[in-house]
Scaffold this motif. Sequence first.
Motif: not given
Length: 342
Positions: A79-107
């Motif tokens: 199990a893993t999780k995404g939501r909190f900032p992983m970078g300085p960008g405006a879309n580097d945090a949150g539960l948006s499709r943009v951020h979670l797509t990047r976050a999941l692929d990175a995980s």
Amino acid sequence: MRYRTLGNTGTVVSNLCLGTMTFGAETDEAGSFAQLDRFIEAGGTFIDTADVYSKGVSEEIVGRWLRDRPGMRDRVVIATKGRFPMGPGANDAGLSRVHLTRALDASLRRLGVEAVDLYQAHAWDPLTPLPETLRFFDDAVRAGKIRYAGVSNFTGWQLQKAALLSQHLNLTPIVTLQPQYNLLVREIEFEIVPVCENEGIGILPWSPLGGGWLTGKYRRDTPPTGATRLGENPDRGVEAYAGRNAQERTWQVIDAVRQVAEKRGVSMSAVALAWLADRPAVTSVILGARTTEQLDDNLTAADLLLHAEETRLLDEASAPLVADYPYGGPGVQQRSRELPGG
């Protein structure tokens, strides 16, 4: 070790889960590998991490451990999780499709796997419409990147809304919730636990030992020093200790845990974990150890079953303080009703 289904699914997990928040921070890679090996040896099958833990290092350590143990991926539920900032960008945090797509692929890259078994929203995001997040989960399941969806740190209304929306929109259901829950923090029993019971959502408690308080390491009116989380951070530790120390309920709970532990000949940690593992809707309790020795102590709770009188003692000592409506006072009368004739 005992085993349960992961919420309202057919996937089976151990009743204790190895949390990896310490990996790469308080625990180096060799120590992390030792914890993982010891957990598996004890019958554990459930490992929880998050992208934000040590800014991805925790996931990388788990990934290297999986690669060094051929065949292990098929033995464990990840199990893993995404939501909190992983970078300085405006879309580097949150539960948006943009951020979670990047976050999941990175995980997935850090873990070195094609899919994670449980992907969780690490916290509520007030900026993202909930249907957007739920549709992302559904798309990720259909794409074969995740198998189940869960959430963490949602309040009662947020969790109920997520459950009903996923049903209404015919999307992947929410199968688990990660909340803080322990003998010192039982307020989720007012609203959140009933939602989980009603919707078949499995509870995965974090901080099951109350930040170390339920291990018995702290003493009344003696600020902590040395090798404890509060002692190693004096500025934060003094304030955090003072708040808990000032509550008489804290010491009532600790005394009750110590009484049961001494009677059973086990550690206070084992008693606190065993109580939590048998609470309604709890699927698996997340352990967070800094050393293998701490993990070994926690693992003694895996098969510990408390007697009814022991559970009653702990329940009464730790009962949440309720002053008035809606959970106390006239609120109790509003929720009670008996059939005529008894």
